[in-house]
Write a protein that holds these residues in place. Structure first.
Motif, PDB file in Angstrom:
ATOM      1  N   LYS A 134     -34.154   2.834  56.669  1.00  0.00           N
ATOM      2  CA  LYS A 134     -34.725   1.735  57.751  1.00  0.00           C
ATOM      3  C   LYS A 134     -34.065   0.622  57.485  1.00  0.00           C
ATOM      4  O   LYS A 134     -34.338  -0.086  56.247  1.00  0.00           O
ATOM      5  CB  LYS A 134     -36.136   1.674  57.528  1.00  0.00           C
ATOM      6  CG  LYS A 134     -36.912   2.868  58.273  1.00  0.00           C
ATOM      7  CD  LYS A 134     -38.378   2.822  57.859  1.00  0.00           C
ATOM      8  CE  LYS A 134     -39.190   3.931  58.232  1.00  0.00           C
ATOM      9  NZ  LYS A 134     -40.849   3.827  58.003  1.00  0.00           N
ATOM     10  N   VAL A 135     -33.474  -0.184  58.407  1.00  0.00           N
ATOM     11  CA  VAL A 135     -32.685  -1.416  58.137  1.00  0.00           C
ATOM     12  C   VAL A 135     -33.273  -2.356  58.839  1.00  0.00           C
ATOM     13  O   VAL A 135     -33.097  -2.327  60.140  1.00  0.00           O
ATOM     14  CB  VAL A 135     -31.070  -1.277  58.349  1.00  0.00           C
ATOM     15  CG1 VAL A 135     -30.411  -2.568  57.878  1.00  0.00           C
ATOM     16  CG2 VAL A 135     -30.604  -0.387  57.310  1.00  0.00           C
ATOM     17  N   SER A 136     -33.837  -3.573  58.552  1.00  0.00           N
ATOM     18  CA  SER A 136     -34.304  -4.308  59.670  1.00  0.00           C
ATOM     19  C   SER A 136     -33.748  -5.839  59.154  1.00  0.00           C
ATOM     20  O   SER A 136     -33.454  -6.027  57.903  1.00  0.00           O
ATOM     21  CB  SER A 136     -35.824  -4.613  59.630  1.00  0.00           C
ATOM     22  OG  SER A 136     -36.330  -4.769  58.267  1.00  0.00           O
ATOM     23  N   GLY A 137     -33.767  -6.826  59.970  1.00  0.00           N
ATOM     24  CA  GLY A 137     -33.297  -8.176  59.638  1.00  0.00           C
ATOM     25  C   GLY A 137     -32.011  -8.567  60.382  1.00  0.00           C
ATOM     26  O   GLY A 137     -31.834  -8.159  61.649  1.00  0.00           O
ATOM     27  N   LYS A 138     -31.267  -9.485  59.822  1.00  0.00           N
ATOM     28  CA  LYS A 138     -29.958  -9.862  60.489  1.00  0.00           C
ATOM     29  C   LYS A 138     -28.855  -9.285  59.841  1.00  0.00           C
ATOM     30  O   LYS A 138     -28.286  -9.247  58.736  1.00  0.00           O
ATOM     31  CB  LYS A 138     -29.819 -11.572  60.072  1.00  0.00           C
ATOM     32  CG  LYS A 138     -28.540 -12.159  60.660  1.00  0.00           C
ATOM     33  CD  LYS A 138     -28.615 -13.645  60.468  1.00  0.00           C
ATOM     34  CE  LYS A 138     -27.525 -14.041  61.301  1.00  0.00           C
ATOM     35  NZ  LYS A 138     -27.409 -15.557  61.269  1.00  0.00           N
ATOM     36  N   ILE A 139     -28.347  -8.346  60.651  1.00  0.00           N
ATOM     37  CA  ILE A 139     -27.327  -7.343  60.193  1.00  0.00           C
ATOM     38  C   ILE A 139     -26.052  -7.731  60.833  1.00  0.00           C
ATOM     39  O   ILE A 139     -26.021  -7.656  62.076  1.00  0.00           O
ATOM     40  CB  ILE A 139     -27.647  -6.008  60.176  1.00  0.00           C
ATOM     41  CG1 ILE A 139     -28.940  -5.419  59.672  1.00  0.00           C
ATOM     42  CG2 ILE A 139     -26.645  -5.187  59.988  1.00  0.00           C
ATOM     43  CD1 ILE A 139     -30.252  -5.662  60.299  1.00  0.00           C
ATOM     44  N   ARG A 140     -24.825  -7.596  59.988  1.00  0.00           N
ATOM     45  CA  ARG A 140     -23.391  -7.741  60.185  1.00  0.00           C
ATOM     46  C   ARG A 140     -22.625  -6.765  59.709  1.00  0.00           C
ATOM     47  O   ARG A 140     -22.823  -6.390  58.408  1.00  0.00           O
ATOM     48  CB  ARG A 140     -22.912  -9.173  60.207  1.00  0.00           C
ATOM     49  CG  ARG A 140     -23.473 -10.346  60.863  1.00  0.00           C
ATOM     50  CD  ARG A 140     -22.923 -11.536  60.361  1.00  0.00           C
ATOM     51  NE  ARG A 140     -23.270 -11.877  58.969  1.00  0.00           N
ATOM     52  CZ  ARG A 140     -24.573 -12.315  58.578  1.00  0.00           C
ATOM     53  NH1 ARG A 140     -25.708 -12.351  59.666  1.00  0.00           N
ATOM     54  NH2 ARG A 140     -24.825 -12.681  57.592  1.00  0.00           N
ATOM     55  N   TYR A 141     -21.909  -6.036  60.457  1.00  0.00           N
ATOM     56  CA  TYR A 141     -21.138  -4.734  60.067  1.00  0.00           C
ATOM     57  C   TYR A 141     -19.772  -4.647  60.743  1.00  0.00           C
ATOM     58  O   TYR A 141     -19.690  -4.957  61.721  1.00  0.00           O
ATOM     59  CB  TYR A 141     -21.991  -3.506  60.236  1.00  0.00           C
ATOM     60  CG  TYR A 141     -22.240  -3.072  61.663  1.00  0.00           C
ATOM     61  CD1 TYR A 141     -21.140  -2.443  62.335  1.00  0.00           C
ATOM     62  CD2 TYR A 141     -23.235  -3.657  62.353  1.00  0.00           C
ATOM     63  CE1 TYR A 141     -21.353  -2.389  63.777  1.00  0.00           C
ATOM     64  CE2 TYR A 141     -23.466  -3.451  63.564  1.00  0.00           C
ATOM     65  CZ  TYR A 141     -22.457  -2.621  64.418  1.00  0.00           C
ATOM     66  OH  TYR A 141     -22.715  -2.307  65.657  1.00  0.00           O
ATOM     67  N   GLY A 142     -19.010  -3.956  59.950  1.00  0.00           N
ATOM     68  CA  GLY A 142     -17.449  -3.642  60.399  1.00  0.00           C
ATOM     69  C   GLY A 142     -17.704  -2.219  61.095  1.00  0.00           C
ATOM     70  O   GLY A 142     -17.297  -2.603  62.108  1.00  0.00           O
ATOM     71  N   LYS A 143     -18.299  -1.421  60.541  1.00  0.00           N
ATOM     72  CA  LYS A 143     -18.417   0.044  61.270  1.00  0.00           C
ATOM     73  C   LYS A 143     -19.731   0.376  61.196  1.00  0.00           C
ATOM     74  O   LYS A 143     -20.442   0.154  59.796  1.00  0.00           O
ATOM     75  CB  LYS A 143     -17.456   0.886  60.761  1.00  0.00           C
ATOM     76  CG  LYS A 143     -16.097   0.886  61.211  1.00  0.00           C
ATOM     77  CD  LYS A 143     -15.165   1.835  60.459  1.00  0.00           C
ATOM     78  CE  LYS A 143     -13.840   1.590  60.967  1.00  0.00           C
ATOM     79  NZ  LYS A 143     -12.702   2.606  60.028  1.00  0.00           N
TER      80      LYS A 143
END
Length: 175
Positions: A134-143
């Motif tokens: 479970k991932v929550s919040g402000k998320i930035r990713y490449g892939k």
């Protein structure tokens, strides 16, 4: 040989380096041939340890039932979270185990999430959320890879460049 107590009350024999008894025991058990043998495994294991350290890099493991709070984690190549961590970190790899939780801010190359992440997460290369993750919040990713059952909630941006170039999207994804 001198005798010393172990932790559990048993007796064991330990040679003292400057003791005349340790020199005579080496001579009586085959001359000086035992001296190089004793130093050889130490140097072999030391070279083996340093080569494995170079391959793995620095690794911090926060075990089950451990709580690490209010820290800044630096110079750590891999963080393994099996307990609970509240921190800020810039690292290469984070691995959050199924019962692990991380709360805070992290800039990572590769994130593998089996447990929970809550906060500001920037993954420069690849974010993998497994079925229990479970991932929550402000998320930035490449892939990103989200296994069936994995959850991603919050403000999600593709790309890790400047916020002006990425388009934010309020997303709730449950695979």
């Amino acid at each position: 040989m001198l005798k010393s107590d172990t932790f559990f009350g048993g007796k064991r024999e330990t040679p003292t380096p400057n003791s005349p008894f340790s020199a005579s025991s080496n001579l009586t058990s085959g001359g000086t041939s035992n001296i190089p043998k004793a130093s050889t495994p130490v140097s072999t294991s030391a070279s083996h340890s340093s080569s494995s350290t170079n391959e793995v890099g620095s690794k911090l493991i926060v075990g089950p039932n451990i709580k690490l709070k209010g820290v800044e984690i630096t110079d750590c190549d891999t963080l393994v979270v099996e307990g609970r961590v509240e921190a800020t970190m810039n690292s290469r790899v984070i691995h959050i185990a199924e019962k692990g939780a991380f709360k805070g801010s992290a800039e990572i190359d590769l994130a593998e999430i089996y447990g929970e992440f809550d906060g500001d997460l920037t993954v420069r290369e690849k974010l993998v959320i497994y079925s229990t993750g479970k991932v929550s919040g402000k998320i930035r990713y490449g892939k990103v890879v989200i296994e069936e059952g994995g959850q991603l909630t919050g403000e999600v941006q593709v790309g890790t460049g400047s916020p002006a170039s990425a388009k934010p999207a309020a997303v709730t994804a449950v695979a």
